[in-house]
Scaffold this active site. Structure first.
Site, PDB file in Angstrom:
ATOM      1  N   ASN A  87       0.891  -1.307   0.112  1.00 30.00           N
ATOM      2  CA  ASN A  87      -0.039   0.026  -0.166  1.00 30.00           C
ATOM      3  C   ASN A  87       0.738   1.118   0.076  1.00 30.00           C
ATOM      4  OD1 ASN A  87      -2.083  -1.743   0.090  1.00 30.00           O
ATOM      5  ND2 ASN A  87      -2.269  -1.517   2.221  1.00 30.00           N
ATOM      6  N   ASN A 108       0.233  -1.484  -6.825  1.00 24.30           N
ATOM      7  CA  ASN A 108      -0.274  -2.467  -5.786  1.00 24.30           C
ATOM      8  C   ASN A 108      -1.810  -2.604  -5.691  1.00 24.30           C
ATOM      9  OD1 ASN A 108       0.609  -4.333  -3.426  1.00 24.30           O
ATOM     10  ND2 ASN A 108      -0.556  -2.540  -2.391  1.00 24.30           N
ATOM     11  N   GLU A 109      -2.440  -3.797  -5.479  1.00 26.98           N
ATOM     12  CA  GLU A 109      -3.742  -3.997  -5.238  1.00 26.98           C
ATOM     13  C   GLU A 109      -4.908  -2.459  -5.575  1.00 26.98           C
ATOM     14  OE1 GLU A 109      -4.059  -4.724  -0.891  1.00 26.98           O
ATOM     15  OE2 GLU A 109      -3.020  -6.784  -1.263  1.00 26.98           O
ATOM     16  N   TYR A 129      -4.215 -13.654   2.298  1.00 25.40           N
ATOM     17  CA  TYR A 129      -3.629 -13.817   3.742  1.00 25.40           C
ATOM     18  C   TYR A 129      -4.770 -14.948   4.491  1.00 25.40           C
ATOM     19  CZ  TYR A 129      -0.645  -9.938   2.797  1.00 25.40           C
ATOM     20  OH  TYR A 129       0.569  -9.162   2.485  1.00 25.40           O
ATOM     21  N   GLU A 185       1.874 -11.729  -2.712  1.00 27.94           N
ATOM     22  CA  GLU A 185       1.589 -11.483  -1.209  1.00 27.94           C
ATOM     23  C   GLU A 185       0.981 -12.586  -0.560  1.00 27.94           C
ATOM     24  OE1 GLU A 185       0.056  -7.680   0.518  1.00 27.94           O
ATOM     25  OE2 GLU A 185       1.006  -6.627  -1.316  1.00 27.94           O
ATOM     26  N   GLN A 239       5.340 -10.522   5.229  1.00 34.36           N
ATOM     27  CA  GLN A 239       6.413  -9.820   4.768  1.00 34.36           C
ATOM     28  C   GLN A 239       7.553 -10.395   5.352  1.00 34.36           C
ATOM     29  OE1 GLN A 239       6.018  -5.397   4.726  1.00 34.36           O
ATOM     30  NE2 GLN A 239       3.948  -5.632   3.918  1.00 34.36           N
TER      31      GLN A 239
END
Ligand code: AHR
Length: 512
Positions: free
Chosen positions: A72, A172-173, A244, A292, A354
Site C-alpha cells: 500500500n 499494488n492492489e 492472507y 503477497e 513480509q
C-alpha cells in the site's frame, strides 16, 4: 491413527521450479525497515546501519527475490525522495499506514542491503498517485545504460552500473478501496497497458506484473482479472494474486483447509487468464506472481476487517502488524508452500509478505535480539530443500468436512526431484497433516523415483514441525520455544518410506 498411502512418481512432473517462488516482500511499513533491518547504533549494525543479525537470518531463510517498496505504501511514494544525499531527503506523510516516512532508506540503500542478504530486487511502481511518466523515470534511473540526466543522477548518487532489475509490478492492489488512487478495472487496465508499453519501449527485457485482485474474496474477483487482462494481455507476463489466512472463531480445522483455498485461487486465475487467451486466439500463458501470501490476523472473529491498525499522530516506525505466530500458523504456512510448489507450472514467482517485524518470520527488538518465528522453519526448509522440479504426490488419507470446501484430505504432499548422478541428486518430500485429531501413518512408495535416479535412496535429513500446544509461539522472552526436530521413526525399507505425522504437523524428508 489412519494409514496413508502415497507414491513419488517422477513422471507426474508439474514443472521445473522457478526459484523466484521463494521470494519475500519488504515494505516501508511499521518497524520493517526502521528498527528492523536498519538500526544504526544496534550492537550488530554495520557501517551502513544494517543489523547483521537480521541479515544472517534472512540468508538462512533463503529468500530469492524481494518485492519493494510496497504494498500500500508504494501508491503514495515518490521514489525520488529516497535517492541523493540522505540529509537532504524530505520527510513525508505515508497515508497508507498513517506514519511519517523519513526516507533515510531508499533505492540505493535497499539494493546494498539486498547484496548482503543475497536476494534480488523486484520493484513496484506507483500507479496510485502517479502515472506512466514517473514509472518511466524510475525505470530509466534504475536500468538505463545511457548517458542521460537521470542516469547521471544515479552515477552521482554512487551507482555507475545499472541496477538491472528485471521484475516490475504495475502498482499494488489497485482493486482495493483502501488503496491510495484506487481505480476500477477498466480504468486501471488502460493505465497499466499504456504504462507497460512505454516501459517496454525503454527496456524490452523486463518482466511485468499486472495487479490481480487483492484477495479472492473481493466482490470484483474474477471480473477484475478478466477486464484487466483484456486490456493488458499482450503487455504483461504475470498477474498477481494476494492472499492472507487466519484462524477465525477458534476453528482450527477450517483454518487448516487454507491450502485448498489458495489452490482454488490459483486455478481460477489461471483459468481466467487462459479464457482471455482463447478470446485473443493466443497460446500465450500469463503466469502468476503470488506476490503477497501469509498468515495474517487481519480480521475480527466475525470475519469483518479490523479497524486499520494505526497509532495516533504520524509516528515514525510504529509497531504495526507485529503478529506473533504459533505452531498451528506454521503448519498452515507449510501447507501454503506445498500448494505453491504444486502449482509451480503457473506460479513462477511468489513473495512471502513480509520479512521482518511486519507479519514476519523474523522479529527484532530495538537494541536487543532477533529471533525466528514459527513460520521461519517451513520457509527456510522448503527454500533450502526444494529441488529442481516439482512432482505431484497422489495421497489416500483420512479427510474432514470443511464448511467452505467440502471433503478435505488430511494429508497434502508434494515432492521435488534433483536429477543427475552427483551427490546433489535426490528427492525431497514435503507433507502436512491437516487433521486436528488423527495421526497419519504414512507409507510412501519410492521405488519409481529410486529407479529413475538409478540409486538406492536413504533418508539423509528430516524435520518435523509439531507442538502438543498448537498455540505455542517464539517470543522475546522465549525465542526458541517452537522449532523443528527429526521426524521420529522415519525409515526406508523395501522401496517404501514410512513415518507417522501427528495431528497438526508439517514435515520434510530428504532422500538421497
Ligand atoms: O502486507 C500488508 C499489506 O497487505 C500490503 O501493504 C498490501 O498490499 C496488502 O493489503
Amino acid at each position: 491413527m489412519t494409514s496413508t498411502h502415497a507414491a513419488i512418481d517422477p513422471r507426474l512432473e508439474v514443472a521445473r521450479i522457478d526459484r523466484r517462488i521463494f521470494g519475500g516482500f519488504v515494505e516501508h511499513l511499521g518497524r520493517h525497515i526502521y528498527d528492523g533491518i536498519f538500526e544504526p547504533g544496534h550492537p550488530s549494525a554495520d557501517e551502513n546501519g544494517f543489523r547483521s543479525d537480521v541479515v544472517e537470518l534472512v540468508r538462512e531463510l533463503g529468500v530469492s527475490t524481494i518485492r519493494y517498496p510496497g504494498g500500500n505504501f508504494v501508491s503514495g511514494y515518490r521514489w525520488e525522495d529516497g535517492v541523493g544525499p540522505v540529509a537532504e531527503r524530505p520527510r513525508r506523510l505515508d497515508l497508507a499506514w498513517h506514519s511519517t516516512e523519513t526516507n533515510e532508506i531508499g533505492l540505493h540503500e535497499f539494493a546494498r542491503w539486498l547484496e548482503l542478504a543475497g536476494s534480488d530486487l523486484m520493484l513496484a511502481v506507483n500507479l496510485g498517485t502517479r502515472g506512466t511518466q514517473e514509472a518511466l523515470d524510475l525505470l530509466e534511473y534504475v536500468n538505463a545504460d545511457a548517458d542521460t540526466a537521470l542516469t547521471r543522477q544515479r552515477v552521482a548518487n554512487g551507482r555507475t552500473a545499472p541496477f538491472g532489475v528485471s521484475m516490475w509490478c504495475l502498482g499494488n492492489e489497485m482493486d482495493g478501496p483502501w488503496q491510495v488512487g484506487h481505480r476500477g478495472a477498466d480504468d486501471y487496465g488502460k493505465l497499466a497497458s499504456r504504462t507497460a508499453k512505454a516501459l517496454r519501449m525503454l527496456d524490452p527485457g523486463i518482466e511485468l506484473v499486472v495487479c490481480g485482485s487483492s484477495s479472492s474474496g473481493m466482490p470484483t474477483f474474477g471480473s477484475w482479472e478478466r477486464t484487466v487482462l483484456e486490456h493488458t494481455f499482450d503487455d504483461v507476463d504475470f498477474i498477481s494474486c494476494h492472499s492472507y489466512y487466519q484462524e477465525l472463531g477458534g476453528d482450527a480445522q477450517e483454518f487448516l483447509a487454507s491450502g485448498v483455498d489458495m489452490a482454488r485461487f490459483i486455478e481460477s486465475v489461471a483459468s481466467i487468464a487462459d479464457a482471455v487467451a482463447a478470446t485473443k486466439k493466443s497460446d500465450k500463458r500469463i503466469m502468476i506472481s503470488f506476490d503477497e501470501w501469509n498468515v495474517w490476523y487481519l480480521h475480527n472473529d466475525e470475519g469483518g476487517q479490523d479497524d486499520k491498525p494505526v497509532e495516533p499522530g504520524w509516528p515514525v516506525a510504529p509497531r504495526l502488524l507485529e503478529d506473533q505466530y504459533h505452531a498451528l500458523d506454521a503448519v498452515v504456512f507449510g501447507d501454503l508452500m506445498i500448494t505453491l510448489l504444486q502449482h509451480s507450472d503457473r506460479v513462477r514467482s511468489a513473495s512471502l509478505a513480509q520479512l521482518v517485524n511486519v507479519i514476519a518470520p523474523i522479529m527484532t527488538e530495538p537494541g536487543g535480539p532477533a529471533w525466528r518465528q514459527t513460520t521461519f522453519f517451513p520457509f527456510a526448509l522448503t527454500s533450502r530443500l526444494a529441488g529442481e522440479r516439482a512432482v505431484r504426490v497422489p495421497v489416500t488419507s483420512g479427510s474432514f468436512d470443511s464448511s467452505r470446501f467440502g471433503t478435505v484430505p488430511n494429508v497434502n504432499a508434494v515432492a521435488t526431484i534433483d536429477d543427475g548422478t552427483g551427490d546433489d541428486a535426490g528427492v525431497s518430500l514435503f507433507v502436512v497433516n491437516r487433521s486436528t485429531t488423527d495421526a497419519e501413518a504414512l507409507s510412501v512408495d519410492i521405488a519409481a523415483v529410486a529407479a529413475s535416479l538409478g540409486r538406492e535412496l536413504a533418508v539423509v535429513e528430516s524435520h518435523l514441525l509439531h507442538d502438543d500446544d498448537r498455540y505455542a509461539a517464539n517470543t522475546l522472552a522465549d525465542p526458541e520455544r517452537v522449532g523443528v526436530r527429526p521426524v521420529p521413526g522415519v525409515a526406508v525399507a523395501d522401496g517404501s518410506l514410512s513415518f507417522t505425522l501427528p495431528p497438526i504437523s508439517w514435515a520434510v524428508v530428504r532422500l538421497a
